[in-house]
Design an enzyme around this catalytic site. Structure first.
Site, PDB file in Angstrom:
ATOM      1  N   HIS A 239       0.816  -1.215   0.000  1.00 42.21           N
ATOM      2  CA  HIS A 239       0.000   0.000   0.000  1.00 42.21           C
ATOM      3  C   HIS A 239       0.851   1.266   0.000  1.00 42.21           C
ATOM      4  O   HIS A 239       1.891   1.347   0.606  1.00 42.21           O
ATOM      5  CB  HIS A 239      -1.011  -0.003   1.155  1.00 42.21           C
ATOM      6  CG  HIS A 239      -0.416  -0.089   2.527  1.00 42.21           C
ATOM      7  ND1 HIS A 239      -1.193  -0.185   3.660  1.00 42.21           N
ATOM      8  CD2 HIS A 239       0.858  -0.101   2.971  1.00 42.21           C
ATOM      9  CE1 HIS A 239      -0.423  -0.231   4.720  1.00 42.21           C
ATOM     10  NE2 HIS A 239       0.821  -0.188   4.327  1.00 42.21           N
ATOM     11  N   ASN A 240       0.341   2.245  -0.753  1.00 45.46           N
ATOM     12  CA  ASN A 240       0.926   3.583  -0.849  1.00 45.46           C
ATOM     13  C   ASN A 240       2.270   3.630  -1.578  1.00 45.46           C
ATOM     14  O   ASN A 240       2.961   4.647  -1.547  1.00 45.46           O
ATOM     15  CB  ASN A 240       1.073   4.230   0.533  1.00 45.46           C
ATOM     16  CG  ASN A 240      -0.258   4.430   1.214  1.00 45.46           C
ATOM     17  OD1 ASN A 240      -0.580   3.750   2.191  1.00 45.46           O
ATOM     18  ND2 ASN A 240      -1.070   5.330   0.690  1.00 45.46           N
TER      19      ASN A 240
END
Length: 340
Positions: A239-240
């Site tokens: 994520h991210n």
């Protein structure tokens, strides 16, 4: 595979014909397996001696290698790039059916552009927007409010979670999952508490993603894959993560959360990259690289011990494990010499 006259192929490839332009080419093959009705290519002059035993009807090569060729030839500046274009011209990948399968489940609230194809047992939820000429393979799942740009193709059994954005002319191979929850948890006195992942995944134009790769949705901000990125099979993008335009990621790479990778990078297979840091533009990491710190200068980076016979590897590993002690002993010897 479609057949084509060598002269016609040369015209499409901006190549110079040497030899019989009326030769009919029926396929592309490697130099060691090519037959008289096929064409091959020589992209590295180190292998020009193979031309003597090559049975191909024609060879794509450079002007420098032409004197060593005994058959028809197409002369170009970059044979490997020309091979890529030639493969596109003579591609045998089956074209998708230009229809919507009766067993597909499509929400009335989904919006489909012109020429969209949807395979058997695919599921398209409400709020989904598919651009013109999008191809959704059999068994795909497209979650709510996802947008997929014109000309993109998903092969069978791709899963796209809710609110993902995929750009135009992307290609996603089977088994890939985009937009699943990132690995976000808080610890409360030994108990793991799930943190809902409120971001999404935004993928640019002309992105290609291999089979069984996973790209997690962001915790708060989005996971971002830039334009022209290519990602191989079985990669994990946490994520991210942000991957810059035209970066290439080889198979089995693991990227931890909140990593930022620059543009025009090349990440070798099975590399593991720490999160919450940046890698600048134009970095190449060789296979099985373990990246624990930011990289701020373009260039070629490597880590790990290359393969050795086991007995030699054991000695090397022992030296590495004792490097601190060896360093201390060396410094002690240097101090002693300085005093003398």
């Amino acid at each position: 595979m479609p057949s084509i006259r060598l002269a016609d192929l040369a015209q499409q490839l901006d190549a110079q014909v040497h030899g019989d332009g009326d030769l009919v080419i029926t396929g592309i093959a490697s130099m060691h397996s090519a037959q008289p009705e096929q064409i091959t290519f020589l992209s590295n002059s180190r292998y020009r001696e193979q031309l003597a035993s090559c049975n191909a009807g024609a060879v794509v090569l450079t002007e420098a290698d032409l004197p060593f060729c005994k058959v028809a030839a197409l002369v170009v500046e970059n044979p490997y790039f020309t091979y890529a274009r030639m493969a596109q011209i003579m591609d045998t990948t089956p074209q998708p059916a230009q229809d919507i399968a009766p067993s597909a489940v499509i929400s009335p609230q989904a919006t489909l552009g012109e020429g969209v194809s949807v395979g058997a047992n695919a599921v398209i939820e409400s709020g989904v927007v598919l651009g013109d000429n999008v191809v959704i393979g059999a068994g795909c799942f497209i979650g709510k409010n996802t947008h997929i740009g014109a000309g993109s193709r998903l092969w069978a059994n791709v899963s796209i979670y809710h609110e993902v954005v995929i750009g135009q002319n992307c290609l996603i191979q089977s088994g890939t999952v985009i937009g699943a929850d990132g690995f976000g948890y808080a610890n409360d006195r030994g108990n793991w508490v799930k943190i809902p992942q409120l971001g999404s995944v935004h993928i640019g134009d002309r992105v290609e993603i291999g089979a069984c790769t996973t790209i997690d949705r962001g915790a708060l901000d989005n996971t971002i894959i830039g334009n022209g990125v290519i990602i191989d099979n079985q990669c994990q993008i946490a994520h991210n993560v942000v991957i810059g335009d035209n970066t290439a990621v080889a198979g089995g790479v693991i990227m931890a959360g909140s990593l930022k990778v620059g543009r025009y990078c090349m990440i070798g297979g099975a590399s593991v990259i720490n999160g919450h840091m940046e890698i600048c533009d134009k970095v190449t990491i060789t296979g099985m690289g373990m990246v624990m710190r930011p990289i701020t200068e373009p260039g070629l980076y490597s880590s790990g011990i290359p393969l050795q016979p086991n007995k030699m590897w054991r000695k090397t590993a022992a030296l590495v494990m004792n490097i601190d002690g060896i360093n201390k002993r060396l410094k002690a010897v240097e101090r002693k010499i300085d005093k003398e």
